[in-house]
Design a protein around this motif. Structure first.
Motif, mmCIF file in Angstrom:
data_model
loop_
_atom_site.group_PDB
_atom_site.id
_atom_site.type_symbol
_atom_site.label_atom_id
_atom_site.label_comp_id
_atom_site.label_asym_id
_atom_site.label_seq_id
_atom_site.Cartn_x
_atom_site.Cartn_y
_atom_site.Cartn_z
ATOM 1 N N THR A 1 0.839 -1.196 0.000
ATOM 2 C CA THR A 1 0.000 0.000 0.000
ATOM 3 C C THR A 1 0.884 1.260 0.000
ATOM 4 O O THR A 1 2.022 1.231 0.462
ATOM 5 C CB THR A 1 -0.931 0.005 1.225
ATOM 6 O OG1 THR A 1 -0.153 -0.241 2.411
ATOM 7 C CG2 THR A 1 -1.996 -1.072 1.098
ATOM 8 N N PRO A 2 0.368 2.385 -0.518
ATOM 9 C CA PRO A 2 1.182 3.605 -0.677
ATOM 10 C C PRO A 2 1.795 4.134 0.615
ATOM 11 O O PRO A 2 2.880 4.725 0.582
ATOM 12 C CB PRO A 2 0.179 4.606 -1.265
ATOM 13 C CG PRO A 2 -0.821 3.760 -1.996
ATOM 14 C CD PRO A 2 -0.967 2.530 -1.163
ATOM 15 N N ASP A 3 1.147 3.941 1.751
ATOM 16 C CA ASP A 3 1.710 4.470 3.000
ATOM 17 C C ASP A 3 3.028 3.785 3.352
ATOM 18 O O ASP A 3 3.913 4.399 3.955
ATOM 19 C CB ASP A 3 0.706 4.356 4.153
ATOM 20 C CG ASP A 3 0.152 2.952 4.344
ATOM 21 O OD1 ASP A 3 0.394 2.076 3.494
ATOM 22 O OD2 ASP A 3 -0.567 2.727 5.347
ATOM 23 N N ILE A 4 3.166 2.528 2.968
ATOM 24 C CA ILE A 4 4.430 1.815 3.191
ATOM 25 C C ILE A 4 5.518 2.383 2.290
ATOM 26 O O ILE A 4 6.633 2.675 2.732
ATOM 27 C CB ILE A 4 4.247 0.305 2.950
ATOM 28 C CG1 ILE A 4 3.348 -0.293 4.046
ATOM 29 C CG2 ILE A 4 5.595 -0.416 2.902
ATOM 30 C CD1 ILE A 4 3.000 -1.749 3.846
ATOM 31 N N GLU B 1 5.694 5.312 1.030
ATOM 32 C CA GLU B 1 6.017 6.683 1.408
ATOM 33 C C GLU B 1 7.075 6.751 2.508
ATOM 34 O O GLU B 1 8.021 7.542 2.436
ATOM 35 C CB GLU B 1 4.744 7.403 1.869
ATOM 36 C CG GLU B 1 4.954 8.862 2.235
ATOM 37 C CD GLU B 1 3.688 9.538 2.695
ATOM 38 O OE1 GLU B 1 3.774 10.688 3.171
ATOM 39 O OE2 GLU B 1 2.598 8.922 2.585
ATOM 40 N N VAL B 2 6.935 5.915 3.544
ATOM 41 C CA VAL B 2 7.917 5.917 4.628
ATOM 42 C C VAL B 2 9.293 5.536 4.097
ATOM 43 O O VAL B 2 10.313 6.164 4.437
ATOM 44 C CB VAL B 2 7.487 4.948 5.754
ATOM 45 C CG1 VAL B 2 8.591 4.826 6.809
ATOM 46 C CG2 VAL B 2 6.187 5.407 6.388
ATOM 47 N N LEU B 3 9.332 4.518 3.258
ATOM 48 C CA LEU B 3 10.612 4.034 2.746
ATOM 49 C C LEU B 3 11.245 5.048 1.800
ATOM 50 O O LEU B 3 12.464 5.300 1.852
ATOM 51 C CB LEU B 3 10.405 2.693 2.042
ATOM 52 C CG LEU B 3 11.631 1.795 1.881
ATOM 53 C CD1 LEU B 3 12.378 1.632 3.192
ATOM 54 C CD2 LEU B 3 11.214 0.443 1.330
ATOM 55 N N GLU B 4 10.450 5.656 0.936
ATOM 56 C CA GLU B 4 10.983 6.656 0.008
ATOM 57 C C GLU B 4 11.559 7.860 0.760
ATOM 58 O O GLU B 4 12.606 8.392 0.381
ATOM 59 C CB GLU B 4 9.887 7.106 -0.955
ATOM 60 C CG GLU B 4 9.545 6.057 -2.000
ATOM 61 C CD GLU B 4 8.382 6.480 -2.894
ATOM 62 O OE1 GLU B 4 7.783 7.549 -2.633
ATOM 63 O OE2 GLU B 4 8.079 5.745 -3.852
ATOM 64 N N THR B 5 10.888 8.279 1.828
ATOM 65 C CA THR B 5 11.378 9.398 2.633
ATOM 66 C C THR B 5 12.756 9.108 3.208
ATOM 67 O O THR B 5 13.676 9.933 3.151
ATOM 68 C CB THR B 5 10.389 9.709 3.777
ATOM 69 O OG1 THR B 5 9.137 10.106 3.219
ATOM 70 C CG2 THR B 5 10.922 10.822 4.661
ATOM 71 N N GLN B 6 12.931 7.902 3.750
ATOM 72 C CA GLN B 6 14.223 7.531 4.338
ATOM 73 C C GLN B 6 15.305 7.413 3.267
ATOM 74 O O GLN B 6 16.443 7.861 3.469
ATOM 75 C CB GLN B 6 14.096 6.209 5.098
ATOM 76 C CG GLN B 6 15.378 5.714 5.729
ATOM 77 C CD GLN B 6 15.883 6.633 6.836
ATOM 78 O OE1 GLN B 6 15.088 7.323 7.477
ATOM 79 N NE2 GLN B 6 17.190 6.653 7.055
ATOM 80 N N MET B 7 14.983 6.835 2.135
ATOM 81 C CA MET B 7 15.992 6.625 1.096
ATOM 82 C C MET B 7 16.463 7.962 0.525
ATOM 83 O O MET B 7 17.664 8.161 0.303
ATOM 84 C CB MET B 7 15.425 5.720 0.003
ATOM 85 C CG MET B 7 15.087 4.322 0.504
ATOM 86 S SD MET B 7 14.465 3.208 -0.758
ATOM 87 C CE MET B 7 15.995 2.572 -1.409
ATOM 88 N N ARG B 8 15.539 8.860 0.313
ATOM 89 C CA ARG B 8 15.934 10.186 -0.189
ATOM 90 C C ARG B 8 16.764 10.929 0.861
ATOM 91 O O ARG B 8 17.725 11.637 0.529
ATOM 92 C CB ARG B 8 14.695 10.988 -0.574
ATOM 93 C CG ARG B 8 14.031 10.505 -1.868
ATOM 94 C CD ARG B 8 13.014 11.508 -2.388
ATOM 95 N NE ARG B 8 12.554 11.150 -3.721
ATOM 96 C CZ ARG B 8 11.393 10.558 -3.987
ATOM 97 N NH1 ARG B 8 10.558 10.276 -2.987
ATOM 98 N NH2 ARG B 8 11.056 10.252 -5.221
ATOM 99 N N LYS B 9 16.408 10.761 2.129
ATOM 100 C CA LYS B 9 17.164 11.386 3.218
ATOM 101 C C LYS B 9 18.615 10.915 3.211
ATOM 102 O O LYS B 9 19.540 11.678 3.525
ATOM 103 C CB LYS B 9 16.501 11.055 4.560
ATOM 104 C CG LYS B 9 17.210 11.628 5.778
ATOM 105 C CD LYS B 9 16.494 11.211 7.068
ATOM 106 C CE LYS B 9 17.259 11.707 8.294
ATOM 107 N NZ LYS B 9 16.594 11.258 9.561
#
Length: 551
Positions: A292-295, A297-305
């Motif tokens: 699901t998109p909420d999963i 989103e969390v991972l994309e935020t960390q990877m970009r960070k």
């Protein structure tokens, strides 16, 4: 139809159930037209078509069971001195070894034919073991340069990349020997050969186009390999996959990973943290698109960070070499085209495909699904009664632990008259990114598709005392319950070390535990596991308004 009848005396039966089990097993032989086993008389009367089976095959079937023997008959069971076996296993990975271990316990003469990867298969050689080792190495490097606490100031890390890879290779070699080859080293009924097996007919294989072997039963356990997309120029640029990347001792300046599934993401986080610049090109709108998109989103935020470049909705249409660089021609989200330059290497992680191409399955009519996987039922049976398929080559969940389970039950079902089934309703799984992604049972999309009345509880880690104390509140715990029964039907965890929670949730689903049961249980304070209790309470209360340890 010609028909012959044989009468056999059988030792080892202790009840009528034994007789029924032998009858069921014999009936799986397509040449057997009728089998009557009499427990009080310790006998069997079997009618069969000699053009499809033989007296010897029937006797070997009975002798292949753990407790029964045909009196006065000599079986080939236990003999590996010729080219006929009770069981032939095609493949040499976890599913194959699990099947061989079970076969040995039943006294079956077994041949294992393995081509491609070394014995041990994907998991130990190029999958689970090396990837998780490199992920942990990357985590060590990351935590030496990043802190969640203002009062802790890391001073950096010195990464000896070639040594990291050498240590990984050493670990793989040790586990491949200890957990695979040593386990079967004293088996008296197992013969192992290296080569490519092809079916001549449903009772015969040819290895390396020269030697024929026959068997009563076969198990296809050939696994899967990277699916290489058909893109112009890709085959000319010297791309890598996890197989070749994990053995490369040279530290690359950068890599572009094609695909944002779990394999691509685990590679991305490990290599980025080990000092390699990482870019990911994904043709869909997000990473882990099956979740699901909420999963995502969390991972994309960390990877970009962490500095990983993500390019969702980009589709590579052409690759070309210019000197030492690779030019990637991409179609952009708005329909325009752009060129991306990669100074390092391209890593293909665009899913997997089953290894069925060289098996000669067209010679025997094995049914495949649209993705090329061998179709099996819950008992691992194919459409041919003497052939089973297990592991990544079959249309079942692709995990090492499911493959091992399937190898075991395939042997039990084919030789002992068992009716064991694989039930994956509560199957737990983990993606070893940071934060980890773990799941069991259904998510909300799947529950809705099945028409199950459901309700969701989603607890952010910022409301879990353990996460607060650790200054690391990335992620959430999500529970899905059946509103009619209050039973837990699914769970998703996004959290540092979240995989350590999923087994409890998997067991809760398997055994019909209700959300009330989860909420009313005791959990040690300041553990991440307490988040399960709080997520269960969240179905009826706002946990942000509760005191610590309150329920």
């Amino acid at each position: 139809m010609n028909k012959e009848t044989i009468k056999l005396d059988i030792t080892g039966m202790t009840c009528d159930h034994c007789a029924t089990g032998i009858e069921k097993l014999l009936s799986k032989n397509e040449g057997v037209t009728e089998a009557k086993v009499n427990y009080p008389k310790a006998s069997c009367e079997c009618s069969y078509d000699p053009s499809k089976t033989s007296k010897e095959e029937i006797i070997n079937t009975i002798n292949g069971m753990k407790n029964y023997r045909v009196k006065g008959e000599i079986s080939e069971t236990g003999s590996c001195n010729n080219n006929h076996f009770d069981l032939i296993i095609i493949g040499g990975g976890s599913a194959a070894f699990s099947a061989a271990i079970k076969a040995e316990s039943l006294g079956l003469s077994t041949l294992m034919v393995n081509g491609g990867l070394d014995f041990g298969g994907t998991c130990v050689n190029v999958g689970c073991v090396p990837s998780k080792n490199l992920i942990r190495a990357g985590e060590n490097a990351y935590h030496a340069t990043h802190s969640n606490f203002a009062g802790i100031k890391p001073k950096g890390v010195d990464i000896d990349f070639p040594q990291v890879i050498k240590d990984k290779k050493k670990l793989v070699a040790v586990l491949q020997e200890k957990k695979y080859m040593d386990v079967v080293s004293d088996f008296i009924n197992l013969k192992m050969i290296t080569g490519w097996a092809e079916f001549k007919d449903n009772k015969t294989i040819v290895v390396d186009n020269k030697t024929e072997y026959t068997a009563l039963k076969f198990i296809i356990a050939t696994g899967a390999t990277t699916n290489i997309p058909s893109i112009e120029g890709l085959n000319e640029i010297g791309y890598l996959t996890n197989v070749s990347l994990f053995d490369l001792e040279e530290k690359l300046e950068s890599i572009t990973i094609m695909g944002a599934g779990y394999i691509g993401l685990e590679i991305a986080m490990a290599y980025n943290r080990l000092g390699v610049k990482v870019r990911i090109i994904e043709f869909t709108d997000r990473v882990l698109r099956k979740q699901t998109p909420d999963i995502s989103e969390v991972l994309e935020t960390q990877m970009r960070k962490e500095g990983i470049e993500l390019l969702p909705n980009f589709r590579a249409v052409k690759f070309e070499k210019k000197g030492s660089e690779t030019i990637i021609h991409c179609k952009c989200p708005d329909g325009s085209f752009t060129q991306i330059t990669e100074k390092g290497r391209i890593v293909v992680a665009s899913g997997t495909k089953p290894n069925t191409q060289r098996l000669g399955l067209q010679n025997i009519g094995i049914e495949l699904n649209k993705t090329g996987h061998v179709l099996v039922n819950e008992k691992m049976e194919t459409n041919l009664p003497n052939i089973y398929a297990v592991g990544d080559v079959a249309n079942t969940p692709a995990f090492v632990y499911t493959a091992a389970f399937e190898g075991k039950i395939a042997v039990e079902n084919s030789f002992s008259g068992a009716e064991n089934k694989a039930d994956y309703t509560s199957l737990p799984w983990v993606v070893f990114t940071d934060p980890q992604i773990a799941g069991a049972g259904l998510d909300e999309v799947q529950a809705e598709a099945k028409g199950i009345p459901f309700e969701i509880s989603k607890l952010e880690l910022k409301d879990v005392p353990r996460a607060i104390a650790a200054n690391d509140t990335r992620g959430f715990i999500k529970l899905i319950r059946n509103t009619e029964t209050d039973k837990l039907i699914g769970a998703r965890v996004v959290a540092p070390e979240g995989g350590e929670l999923i087994q409890l949730l998997s067991m809760s689903i398997k055994h019909g535990i209700t959300v009330k049961d989860l909420a009313d249980s005791f959990y040690p304070y300041l553990t991440l596991g307490e988040g399960i209790k709080l997520a269960a309470i969240t179905f009826g209360k706002d946990v942000s308004k509760l005191s610590c340890c309150a329920s």
